[in-house]
Design an enzyme around this catalytic site. Structure first.
Site, PDB file in Angstrom:
ATOM      1  N   LYS A  57       0.839  -1.210   0.000  1.00 41.10           N
ATOM      2  CA  LYS A  57       0.000   0.000   0.000  1.00 41.10           C
ATOM      3  C   LYS A  57       0.875   1.261   0.000  1.00 41.10           C
ATOM      4  O   LYS A  57       0.621   2.209  -0.748  1.00 41.10           O
ATOM      5  CB  LYS A  57      -0.943  -0.006   1.218  1.00 41.10           C
ATOM      6  CG  LYS A  57      -2.041  -1.074   1.111  1.00 41.10           C
ATOM      7  CD  LYS A  57      -2.842  -1.236   2.408  1.00 41.10           C
ATOM      8  CE  LYS A  57      -3.799  -2.415   2.288  1.00 41.10           C
ATOM      9  NZ  LYS A  57      -4.620  -2.637   3.493  1.00 41.10           N
TER      10      LYS A  57
ATOM     11  N   ASP B 104     -10.894   2.824   4.107  1.00 43.28           N
ATOM     12  CA  ASP B 104     -11.174   1.381   4.017  1.00 43.28           C
ATOM     13  C   ASP B 104     -12.681   1.132   3.896  1.00 43.28           C
ATOM     14  O   ASP B 104     -13.100   0.024   3.545  1.00 43.28           O
ATOM     15  CB  ASP B 104     -10.687   0.668   5.288  1.00 43.28           C
ATOM     16  CG  ASP B 104      -9.344  -0.021   5.107  1.00 43.28           C
ATOM     17  OD1 ASP B 104      -9.073  -0.487   3.982  1.00 43.28           O
ATOM     18  OD2 ASP B 104      -8.588  -0.111   6.089  1.00 43.28           O
TER      19      ASP B 104
ATOM     20  N   GLN C 266      -4.468  -1.477   9.753  1.00 42.65           N
ATOM     21  CA  GLN C 266      -4.409  -2.811   9.148  1.00 42.65           C
ATOM     22  C   GLN C 266      -4.957  -3.857  10.118  1.00 42.65           C
ATOM     23  O   GLN C 266      -4.593  -3.888  11.289  1.00 42.65           O
ATOM     24  CB  GLN C 266      -2.952  -3.136   8.759  1.00 42.65           C
ATOM     25  CG  GLN C 266      -2.788  -4.414   7.955  1.00 42.65           C
ATOM     26  CD  GLN C 266      -3.445  -4.368   6.574  1.00 42.65           C
ATOM     27  OE1 GLN C 266      -3.604  -3.299   5.970  1.00 42.65           O
ATOM     28  NE2 GLN C 266      -3.844  -5.526   6.068  1.00 42.65           N
TER      29      GLN C 266
HETATM   30  N1  GUN Z   1      -6.871  -6.846   6.413  1.00 39.34           N
HETATM   31  C1  GUN Z   1      -7.229  -7.594   5.337  1.00 39.34           C
HETATM   32  N2  GUN Z   1      -7.737  -6.811   4.350  1.00 39.34           N
HETATM   33  C2  GUN Z   1      -7.697  -5.544   4.836  1.00 39.34           C
HETATM   34  C3  GUN Z   1      -8.091  -4.288   4.261  1.00 39.34           C
HETATM   35  O1  GUN Z   1      -8.600  -4.180   3.135  1.00 39.34           O
HETATM   36  N3  GUN Z   1      -7.870  -3.202   5.072  1.00 39.34           N
HETATM   37  C4  GUN Z   1      -7.343  -3.296   6.326  1.00 39.34           C
HETATM   38  N4  GUN Z   1      -7.208  -2.172   7.037  1.00 39.34           N
HETATM   39  N5  GUN Z   1      -6.990  -4.452   6.862  1.00 39.34           N
HETATM   40  C5  GUN Z   1      -7.157  -5.563   6.120  1.00 39.34           C
END
Ligand code: GUN
Length: 295
Positions: A54, A121, A98
């Site tokens: 990311k 998100d 995350q």
């Molecule tokens: N853990 C697995 N997928 C995601 C996501 O799309 N965003 C976040 N913040 N954590 C995750």
């Protein structure tokens, strides 16, 4: 059947270029450079990899990014203090925490502490609720990426039977809602299957579009798939392999080798849904910088 690959790597590359061009244009016109903050707790290998991807994608698209790391023993209070600081920092447009978080920290509380205007998100109840009602909202990245992949390959969803396997808040449930909505990437008839579904195979065999998001490696076998179906694989599992230098390879929720010959389209793992998820997060962060959702 000769199947086509839904190439998320290639399409996400095109979208990344579109986003970076829009960022350049915005800045030339006096607009703001998008800025994403990410919070990472602990040392989970998969989470480390996702966050690193990311942050790298932000750089490639011309965004600012900041990574805030905490060890596994961090208290909720310390996390809330950091989230509060980011919520109040006018230069930061988007914040992601995350997941998963360590057990002593409530994911629910953490998500609800994020300002919905920065919740790129799309996990906050305000965004999930607005998305459900078809109001402007940040749409969570994986469902959004899947819909974009379907759309950019010219695959029609209207009137199709879509079967989603998996009811997580992050993927399966929002995707089932989005596919049923009355719009360009919706109008489908949707069945949401999960671990308690009886006769899952009978249901999945009727799917025109089958989405596997159950988190079990190789769960979908060829007897569960209709001839000519579109199959989208959301799973990412690291499995041991004596055929690669690293000693492991990535596999999905679908048994690709036996399922692909029955499909019209199928996503590879890796290189299918994964890269689409990352560009969708960039899209949301750009929308946040442009104040397109909440003004
Ligand atoms: N853990 C697995 N997928 C995601 C996501 O799309 N965003 C976040 N913040 N954590 C995750």
């Amino acid at each position: 059947m000769a199947y086509k690959l839904l190439n998320g790597k290639e399409i996400s590359g095109q979208i990344k270029t579109e986003i970076s061009e829009k960022v350049k244009k915005n800045i030339a016109e006096g607009g703001k450079r998008p800025h994403l903050a990410a919070i990472l707790v602990g040392n989970d290998g998969a989470s480390e990899t996702y966050v690193a991807h990311k942050v790298k994608a932000c750089e490639q698209a011309g965004f600012k990014s900041g990574l805030f790391r905490f060890d596994n023993k961090v208290s909720e209070k310390e996390l809330f203090d950091k989230i509060n600081e980011i919520n109040n920092n006018d230069d930061i447009d988007g914040l992601i925490v995350q997941l998963p978080l360590p057990e002593h920290i409530s994911e629910e509380k953490v998500i609800q502490f994020i300002n919905p205007k920065k919740d790129v998100d799309g996990f906050h109840p305000v965004n999930a609720g607005r998305m459900t009602l078809g109001l402007p909202a940040y749409i969570s990245a994986t469902p959004q990426g899947i819909l974009e992949l379907i759309k950019r390959n010219g695959i029609e969803t209207s009137g199709k039977h879509c079967v989603v396997i998996g009811r997580s808040n992050i993927v399966g449930r929002p995707l089932s809602i989005l596919l049923s909505q009355k719009n360009e990437t919706g109008n489908a008839t949707v069945t949401l299957c999960h671990s308690r579904t009886k006769n899952l195979k009978e249901i999945s065999r009727h799917a025109d579009i089958l989405i596997a998001a159950i988190g079990k490696e190789g769960f979908v076998s060829k007897d569960m798939v209709k001839e000519g179906a579109v199959v989208i694989d959301v799973g990412i599992h690291r499995v041991k392999s004596d055929k690669t230098k690293s000693g492991w390879k990535l596999k999905g929720d679908v048994k690709f080798d036996e399922v692909a010959p029955k499909c019209s389209y199928i996503t590879p793992v890796p290189g299918g849904v994964g890269p689409m998820t990352i560009v969708s997060l960039l899209k949301n962060t750009l929308l946040a910088a442009e104040k397109k959702i909440y003004g």
